[in-house]
Write a protein that holds these residues in place. Structure first.
Motif: not given
Lengths: 293, 308
Positions: A218-229
């Motif tokens: 869950i914790f790795t998923m959220i930043p990947i899904w939300n990443d814009l850079w």
């Protein structure tokens, strides 16, 4: 618990002051928590309810829920017909899913080696692999982009996935090796006596750390899904844009079409919010448990 | 730690287990970081080849009339951005955590709701607040009017004097859940007997919190501090979403992340420059690394000394 201890403190005084304190003691925390909760959900709710209204109603009565005369789906129609929403959505699912799979696979293999075997250079390898916990991969973007150009991976989902795997590994390995150290030694030695190979023992340990795998997932998923850079830098093409980048670009183009803006924001939020509602308890519990270590 | 001791040939299965992670991590994380640091000492000539220029890029960044004002401006803004998080986000996180940890009904509900903004993307958060604060829509203005403070309303995101603090507060709104959950975990981990003893001695709730609970959660204060520091000096998405790469008005919301992006890719009349971009990234690297080292060697060591 707290009531009993308070009555210890103020035991002799059952007067007005004590009752007032008790009342305030129960009331003020709820007042603060409720106010802050309202602040947390209010902007999100405003977007959701207004996305179902006509343009006139959005500006005329922004705080009202949509009713028969103000209900409209025009924004959603614009988004679904004018944007690559479906394509972006699929891209995000592929990128997040495949990255996650490899982060957990490679991460658990490395964590197993580090926690199980006392080989030369163990500490050094563990230290090397944990540099990435604190130093953001973003700082290497200039060279990363050059590397992607050389490998022909610009504007491919593979390029993004490789970056996200590298980004997710350090913390995964760090946390998983702590969990794997707790797996009883007798269990593994018994299997070894029965002639199990080291690979077999790895597959035996894996299910035993499943709760940790879930939390890390869950914790790795959220930043990947939300990443814009990285979508912006490595895979900005229309064909490879993820949902975060797609929404960002769509909003830039349709900035004056309020129906479309509100609808695309709602569409982008809803999948994450649903996942969050399902997994929130587990997620918060796992931070709580992880932080106690 | 069960393995055959001695110095026989290195066991092949250990290599098999470690290789995939080490290869991907080295190739796509460590190599780019090191190569990017190397590039900060080079310039690309008109023949498209790299020339070693020593510290010239750094000198340019610190003193050149094109780069220096932007660099020092971004650094200053980034410090403000960080301070707002330290002074607003983390104390609020601590307050909410203390309230949650003190028990009472609805704990799970509050926790879930308060953490919710953290899982949304910067793009969504940025646009949502852009709309809420927009004078065009007037939502924020109506709310202020309703409580009799209508005259206080300004287009905060558009004014040079308020844009940076406003964006910092939006980021605080989004991330307050993280310090909250970390503090909460630390607070509920304190053994009840310690608190009970103090209460029996007549300590008030306030005294119990500051004299007993807070000193016990100091390690978490450090973790929250360093996480905030690294996150803030690496931030980009929120400002890019709300203000674009130019971080207006008049660069008043420009931080290291947006400066890095602009320097690398170029913007409007300014051409992109990979080696200068690498130099900005190297400065971010130095800042973040100093923060991490200070945390590891000064803060953690002091905490350990106190605990003993």
């Amino acid at each position: 618990m707290s009531t009993s201890s308070r009555s210890l403190t103020y035991g002799k005084d059952f007067g007005l002051l004590y009752r007032l304190r008790l009342l305030l003691g129960g009331f003020v925390p709820h007042l603060i928590l409720t106010s802050y909760s309202l602040l947390a959900v209010f902007p999100v709710v405003m977007i959701l309810i207004n996305s179902f209204k006509t343009r006139k109603a959005i500006f005329g009565e922004p705080f009202a829920f949509p009713n028969a005369s103000t209900f409209s789906l025009i924004g959603y129609e614009t988004v679904l017909s004018r944007s690559n929403f479906t394509q972006n959505f699929i891209n995000s699912i592929v990128v997040t899913g495949v990255s996650l799979l490899f982060i957990l696979l490679f991460g658990s293999m490395a964590a197993f080696a580090l926690s199980e075997y006392n080989f030369r250079g163990n500490t050094l390898t563990a230290l090397y692999l944990s540099i990435g916990i604190m130093i953001p991969i973003r700082l290497g973007t200039v060279s990363l982009l050059r590397l992607m150009v050389k490998l022909g991976l610009v504007n491919t989902l593979t390029g993004l996935i490789l970056v996200y795997i590298a980004q997710g590994l350090p913390l995964t390995i760090f946390i998983l090796s702590q969990f794997m150290r707790q797996v009883p030694k007798e269990l593994k030695d018994a299997a070894r006596i029965d002639g199990a190979s080291e690979y077999r023992i790895y597959t035996m340990v894996l299910p035993l750390v499943r709760p940790a795998l879930g939390a890390i997932g869950i914790f790795t998923m959220i930043p990947i899904w939300n990443d814009l850079w990285f979508p912006l830098v490595i895979a900005p093409s229309a064909k490879t844009a993820t949902i975060t980048l797609g929404v960002q670009q769509f909003l830039g183009q349709f900035v004056s079409d309020w129906n479309a803006v509100l609808s695309s924001l709602s569409l982008a939020m809803v999948p994450i919010l649903i996942l969050y509602v399902i997994f929130s308890q587990q997620m918060i519990r796992s931070i709580t448990a992880g932080a106690l270590k | 730690m069960s393995t055959k001791p001695g110095s026989r040939a290195f066991p092949i299965h250990i290599v098999v287990f470690l290789a995939p992670a080490v290869i991907v991590y080295t190739l796509f994380m460590i190599y780019p970081l090191i190569d990017s640091l190397r590039l900060s000492f080079f310039a690309i000539g008109s023949d498209n080849r790299e020339y070693f220029v020593g510290l010239r890029n750094y000198v340019l960044l610190f003193t050149d009339s094109n780069y220096a004002p932007r660099f020092w401006g971004a650094l200053k803004n980034n410090i403000v951005f960080f301070l707002v998080h330290m002074l607003v986000q983390n104390p609020i996180g601590l307050l909410l955590a203390a309230l949650l940890a003190s028990g009472g009904w609805g704990r799970k509900f509050y926790r879930t709701v308060l953490f919710m903004p953290t899982v949304l993307s910067f793009v969504i958060i940025g646009f949502i607040w852009n709309l809420i604060l927009s004078p065009l829509w007037g939502v924020a203005e109506s709310i202020l009017k309703a409580v009799g403070l209508g005259s206080l309303f300004r287009p905060w995101l558009g004014l040079e004097s308020t844009a940076l603090v406003t964006i910092s507060l939006i980021s605080v709104w989004q991330f307050v859940g993280i310090p909250m959950v970390l503090f909460y975990a630390a607070l509920i981990g304190i053994p009840e007997e310690l608190l009970e003893a103090a209460r029996v001695d007549g300590a008030t709730g306030w005294q119990v919190f500051w004299r007993i609970k807070f000193p016990l959660i100091l390690p978490t204060v450090g973790i929250v501090g360093i996480l905030t520091f690294v996150g803030n000096f690496n931030a980009f998405d929120l400002i890019y979403t709300i203000k674009g790469a130019l971080a207006g008005p008049n660069f008043s919301t420009d931080i290291m992340g947006t400066l890095f992006y602009r320097t690398f890719f170029g913007q409007q009349l300014q051409l992109g420059n990979p080696t200068m971009g690498a130099t900005v990234a190297a400065m971010m690297f130095i800042i973040i690394l100093s923060g991490v080292l200070i945390y590891m060697f000064l803060w953690q060591r002091r905490i350990q000394a106190v605990e003993m």
